[in-house]
Structures are given as C-alpha cells and as structure tokens.
Enzyme design. Structure first.
Site, PDB file in Angstrom:
ATOM      1  N   CYS A 338       0.882  -1.171   0.000  1.00  0.00           N
ATOM      2  CA  CYS A 338       0.000   0.000   0.000  1.00  0.00           C
ATOM      3  C   CYS A 338       0.914   1.213   0.000  1.00  0.00           C
ATOM      4  O   CYS A 338       1.746   1.341  -0.905  1.00  0.00           O
ATOM      5  CB  CYS A 338      -0.952  -0.036   1.185  1.00  0.00           C
ATOM      6  SG  CYS A 338      -0.174  -0.343   2.782  1.00  0.00           S
ATOM      7  N   ARG A 384      -2.455   3.497  15.825  1.00  0.00           N
ATOM      8  CA  ARG A 384      -3.779   3.259  15.246  1.00  0.00           C
ATOM      9  C   ARG A 384      -4.857   3.101  16.314  1.00  0.00           C
ATOM     10  O   ARG A 384      -6.026   3.422  16.074  1.00  0.00           O
ATOM     11  CB  ARG A 384      -3.742   2.011  14.360  1.00  0.00           C
ATOM     12  CG  ARG A 384      -2.825   2.135  13.146  1.00  0.00           C
ATOM     13  CD  ARG A 384      -3.352   3.170  12.163  1.00  0.00           C
ATOM     14  NE  ARG A 384      -2.483   3.284  10.991  1.00  0.00           N
ATOM     15  CZ  ARG A 384      -1.602   4.253  10.808  1.00  0.00           C
ATOM     16  NH1 ARG A 384      -1.460   5.215  11.722  1.00  0.00           N
ATOM     17  NH2 ARG A 384      -0.846   4.277   9.726  1.00  0.00           N
TER      18      ARG A 384
END
Length: 711
Positions: A338, A384
């Site tokens: 990604c 996160r």
C-alpha cells in the site's frame, strides 16, 4: 500509580443517574467510583456493575447543564456509550478532567499492562510469549529451501526498524540487491516473503517504491526478478497495490507512487481500491452515530449504515484478499503493498492466507497469523489504537476492519473455523485495553525495547487458559480442507451487531446462540466421558462374575442341607455321567464305591472352603467397588442448569448478554468467570482431563483426594 491517584479529585459520586436508551423504565440511580484503573458504576437496585477500563475510553464529553444535573458522556473503544447525570456540576468537571488525563497516558511506559497483575498463579507472567515463533512458522511452510533463504541483514534493525529481525528473501538475491531495494522502498520495507503456498507460489509484501514520476532502481527490479524466478510454475508476477489508483498517482507528486510496468517485466498490476486510514476513521464515526440514534427507525438505521460506507470498505478488503487467494491457488506469485505496507497490506495478506491455508482457520494458527502478519511486520498498534497521546489523525480502525472480515468468513463457513466470535471480540477488546503487552508498541523492536515479555502478560497465555470459551461447537476438522471461496455479493454482507451494539440492553437478545451451543457441547462431552467410564466398570464387573462362575466348576452348583450334598449339573455333564456309568471296566464293589463317595465329600468340602474365602474376598472388593462407583457418580453432574433466565451468579455478580455463563462440571450450577476459575480432575471421567469446577467443588474434590492419599 501514585501520580494517577493524585489526578483523581473526586473518587466517589452518589446519586448518579444513568440514561438508558431503548427501555421504558426511568433512569437508574447509582454510585460512580473513579479508581486508578477503572470507572465503575454500581446500580444497587438492579444488582448491576459496569466497569470501564481507562484505556478503553476513547472520548469524554461534558454536555450542557440540565435541571437534573450535569450530563457526562463516556464513549469507549469497545463501542460502549454511557451518559451519566452528575448531580453537582463541580463533580462533573472533576470527573471530566480526571478521565481526560487518565484515558491516554503521555508515555507508553504508563500503560496499564506495565502495572497489571492477575493476582493468580494460574497465569504466570511468562506464559504465552513463546507460543509463536516466526522462524518456526516459516519452517512449517518448508522455508528455507532451494528457492528461499533467511537473511540476518536486519538482525539489529539496521535496514528496517519496523520489520522483524529475520527476513526471508529469494536465495538468488545478493546482499547488494537487498540493500539497494530497501533504499528505494518507503520506510526501508523491501519486498520479503510473507507466505509460501503449497504450489510454490509466493506471497510477498513491501511498501510503495520511491519512484516519483520517472525514478527507477536497478536493485529493486533485480529483486522482483528473483521473486519471479523462485516460482517454478510461472515467471509471471502479480503486483497488487491495495490503494485506489488515483491515490497512488497522487503519491507520485510526493516522490513515491507505484511501479512502472515498463521497468518490471512479466508483471501484472492490480489496484484494489481500498481507501486510506482517514476515510476509514470517518466511516466508523458515521456508523457509530447511526448506532446511537435516540429513535432508531428502520429506514434511518439502514440509510445510516449505507451512508457510512462501512460495509462497502469491508467488501473492498475481502475482494482484494479473494483475488490474491485465487492467484496463489492458480500457481502465480503475488507482491502486495500500500503506502507504507503496514495497514492495508496486513489486511489483505492476512485474509488471503485465511482463505488458502486451513491451519490459519484453527485457534492456534489464527494467533500465529496475527503474530506474523500484524505484530512481526510492524502494524502501528499504539498509533492506530490511540494507546497514548498521539496525533488523532493517526488513529484508525484498521485491525477492527480485519477482524470483521474474518467474522464475515466465519458466518459463511461456520464448519471450517475452529474458533468462535467470542475470540474475535476478546482480541479486539484487549488490543485496546492495554491489559496485556502483546499489542503494545508500533513494531517488534518497540516491544523488545520496552521488554514487554519480562514486564507484562501475554494475551495468548490468557487465551490458552480459557480455551474452551473460544472453541466453535460447529467446527468439523474434516471440512477444514484447502481453499475456501466466499460469496462477496453485496446482499451477503451483514451488520455486526455483536460488535457495535452489544451493550444495548433493550434491543439485544438475552442469550448468545454460540454460548448455548458451547454449553450443550460441553455437557455432552462430559456425559460421554462419564459413559465410557461406566462401560469400563461394567466390563470389569462382568469379568469378575465370569471368573467366580469358573471357580464354582463350570456350571456345578453345590449345596449342603442336613449333612446331605446335592449335585446339579448341566445336560452335557449328565450325558457324560451316563456314558461313564455304562463303562464295563468300572469297578462297582462296595469298598470302591465307599472310597469314591469319601473322595467326593472331601472334594466338595474343599470347594466350599474356597468359595467361602472367595466370597469374603469378593464382599470386601464389592464394598470398595460400591464406594468407588458412588464417588465417581457424584463427581459428574448429569443435569446442568439452563442458562435461560439466569441473571446473576451466586456471588451476586450480574450475568447479562455480555458475560458468558459457565457451568461447573461437577455440580452443574452456573457461575461467572471470576467464580469458575478452578480446574480439577473428576473421578467420573475416564479421560482424567482437567474440567472447570466451582470453588466449593474444587475444595471438596481436593479434600476427598487428600483423605484417599492418607488412607
């Protein structure tokens, strides 16, 4: 701990109202306690306690003052939302200030896991840390081999501090190629092996190249060629960029981007179209707003779920994983990345392996997969999940999405997953709780520097100690074979109510179907184990009866009445007697007949003496057998109490849909997890395996065993 206590200005507030939705009854009134680790609300009238761990709190909102008091809304990372009505505005302000400071520590060393203590010997601190080893996992795949080898270039994290120490790379790739490729990839995350399929097709992962609009790297191109050559099936390599194409193109302006097909031969590029962390964070926020509607009309709820785009994102992740799984099954290798290779890359690589490898659908294998793809390869759990005070833009539900994707697979294939939904919820909750050190830190190097294996407990050790709670009662090992291909049609996707609305008392069913099935299966296993023991006992008794009948003389029954002996033989013996009487050589004089009669009487006396001794010995054995059988019968509960309608444990702790109702295998009563914390061997089970028992039964069993050992 002392610093946290100083932050607490108001440790207790009385007459606190709790606003409950979806119920017609008035707001409950209870006591609110603030400790160094938890916010606790006690409703004495309904015998209910709600414990909220500080690290679970995501936001604390102080609402405008009302005539009844000052409202304070607490939302958690487990999607619990509670609104308290504090009678005094000053107390509300103190609670707001304290909770805001305590829910997100300034440094990682202040997290709950570094001071958490189980207070029990059942879970030593070191349990679980050595259950999963990255090298052992690759050995299970057959790596190293002639095509793939292990490199120690990153042993001291010199190449990439977010990768594991030991990397698996093509055996044909020189060191200079590996070093050159790492410099061309974002964050130094060069292409390395993640999974080797049985077809010899490889699944590799990396980050985006620093290609910009025209830059290229010969070493990186060489490494890609080595990956292609490591596959004996085909030289074709699929490069899966999990981002939308437009996002990848935009990154080129920042000197990053994606590979050029002109520079990488025999490669096929595929964009998966999964949005970034910011889109996912906003999507979850809209979904949670929908779940908190005060008047949840059907149309509004469905429109809210659709408008959040949450299920659309889940589908995009599963689509990418299915594409990768099919490609591996067809024998072609895949390279996935990604932007930085630690969010969307972990999602699709992990899911693809769940699809192609039955091992990762077992309880042990699933934990090994998380350890490998998420922990070892550097997913930023601290950032996160917002474990500490970080940039709010770094927080995103990446791992939550992945767990939900696994849940959708479990829904479609209920017989091939060894674990149940409760494991997914437990992992999700403890990722955010910071109770265990397993998910603390942004990479493996962080956890080594923090010495979490020495200072904290492992979640995997906790799961191992509660294995029965996470087993799927529908699991069939004979069906967990090979590749599974889910149906990803839009109408198949469901809203995961147990995750996002599990705390709503008024709308949630009282019992979990999985919990009912687990309880039934446990009861059946206990009874079957007991039946096998009874069958063994019956065979033993039959053997004794047979042995005693042989001692009596194969059907000869001897009785004595008034000095007279009576002989009873079966038909076969009577025939033989007649034949012997007819023998012409038989001596029949009076002396010989008298001698034969005396010998017969003596033989009968000896036989009866042996029978009396055998009877005494048999009586003693029968008494012991009766006592043993009685103990075995009483040690296994034949009837288990139904879980329906049970609202509290015998310790008065409330039992609702969020807590599992567990049975004692000896008495069959229902207890909470805190009371049912003992394991013992039941005499009524032939397997002699440890079974969960309540504390009273545990004391009784150990007392009985102690008495037997003394005797």
């Amino acid at each position: 701990m002392e610093g946290l206590v100083d932050i607490i200005k108001t440790p207790k507030v009385d007459n606190v109202g709790l606003v409950e939705r979806f119920t017609s009854r008035r707001n409950t009134v209870g006591v609110l306690y603030l400790t160094a680790t938890h916010l606790i609300y006690v409703d004495h009238d309904n015998k209910r306690e709600t414990w909220i761990l500080h690290s679970h709190i995501s936001t604390v909102t102080k609402l405008p003052l009302t005539p009844t008091g000052s409202p304070l809304t607490v939302r958690t990372k487990t999607f619990l939302a509670m609104t308290f009505i504090i009678p005094k505005e000053r107390d509300a302000h103190d609670l707001f200030t304290s909770l805001t400071q305590m829910c997100q520590p300034a440094s990682i060393e202040e997290l709950y896991c570094f001071r958490y203590n189980t207070g029990s010997d059942d879970l030593p601190r070191g349990t679980g840390w050595s259950l999963f080893d990255l090298q052992a996992e690759f050995e299970r795949m057959g790596v190293p081999n002639e095509s793939w080898t292990i490199t120690t270039l990153n042993k001291d994290y010199d190449i990439c501090d977010t990768y594991p120490r030991y990397l698996y790379v093509p055996a044909s790739a020189p060191t200079s190629v590996l070093l050159g490729s790492s410099k061309f990839r974002s964050r130094g995350r060069l292409p390395v092996l993640s999974y080797l399929h049985s077809t010899k097709a490889s699944l590799c992962r990396c980050s985006q190249p620093l290609s910009g609009f025209s830059a290229r790297c010969v070493e990186d191109e060489h490494l890609i060629t080595c990956i292609q050559k490591a596959n004996p099936n085909t030289a074709q390599l699929f490069v899966v960029d999990t981002r939308p194409r437009i996002n990848a193109m935009a990154n080129r302006a920042a000197g990053k981007g994606y590979e050029s097909e002109a520079n990488y031969e025999n490669t096929i590029f595929h964009f998966a179209g999964i949005d970034n962390i910011h889109v996912m964070r906003a999507s979850l926020a809209r979904l949670l707003e929908t779940c908190e509607f005060k008047t949840p009309a059907m149309g509004a709820f469905l429109n809210g779920v659709e408008g959040s785009g949450w299920l659309r994102h889940i589908k995009a992740i599963l689509d990418a994983a299915l594409f990768i799984g099919k490609t591996l099954e067809d024998g072609s290798s895949v390279l996935v990345h990604c932007s930085d290779g630690w969010d969307r890359t972990a999602q699709v690589c992990g899911l693809a392996q769940v699809l192609v490898d039955p091992y990762y659908r077992t309880l042990h294998g699933f934990q090994a997969l998380i350890t490998k793809e998420w922990l070892s390869f550097g997913h930023k759990f601290t950032d996160r999940c917002g474990h500490i005070q970080v940039d709010p833009k770094q927080i995103s539900p990446v791992f939550t999405q992945w767990l939900e994707c696994v849940w959708h697979l479990c829904q479609q294939f209920p017989f091939v997953f060894q674990f149940n939904d409760r494991l997914l919820l437990t992992i999700h909750d403890h990722v955010h709780s910071c109770e265990f050190g397993t998910f603390v830190g942004n990479c493996q190097k962080d956890r080594i520097d923090l010495r979490v294996e020495e200072k904290t407990y492992s979640l995997w050790g906790y799961v191992a100690n509660h294995m029965n709670e996470y087993l799927n009662p529908l699991y069939r090992p004979d069906m967990n074979i090979g590749f599974i291909q889910p149906n990803l049609a839009p109408q198949v996707f469901k809203f995961w109510r147990e995750m996002y609305c599990r705390w709503e008392i008024g709308v949630h069913p009282r019992e979990s179907l999985i919990d009912l099935m687990v309880a039934s299966k446990d009861h059946i296993n206990s009874l079957e184990d007991h039946i096998r023991l009874l069958q063994k006992k019956i065979k033993a008794v039959e053997g004794r009866i047979s042995a005693e009948s042989m001692l009596n003389g194969s059907g000869l029954e001897i009785t004595q009445d008034s000095n007279r002996f009576t002989y009873k033989k079966n038909a076969h013996d009577e025939v033989n007697l007649k034949l012997r009487d007819f023998d012409p050589l038989m001596v029949t004089d009076k002396f010989t007949s008298q001698l034969r009669e005396d010998e017969s009487v003596e033989a009968v006396n000896e036989t009866n003496h042996l029978r009396r001794l055998s009877y005494r010995r048999s009586s003693s054995q029968d008494d012991n057998l009766t006592e043993s059988l009685s103990t075995e019968f009483q040690s296994v509960a034949l009837d288990w109490k139904s879980v329906r309608g049970v609202k509290e444990c015998q310790c008065s702790a409330p039992l609702d849909f969020t807590s599992r109702k567990s049975h004692c295998w000896r008495c069959g009563e229902i207890y909470c997890s805190r009371c049912l914390d003992k394991w013992a061997t039941l005499p009524g089970h032939i397997s002699q395996k440890q079974s969960p028992v309540c504390r009273n039964c545990y004391r009784f069993l150990h007392k009985s065993f102690s008495i037997e050992s003394l005797e």
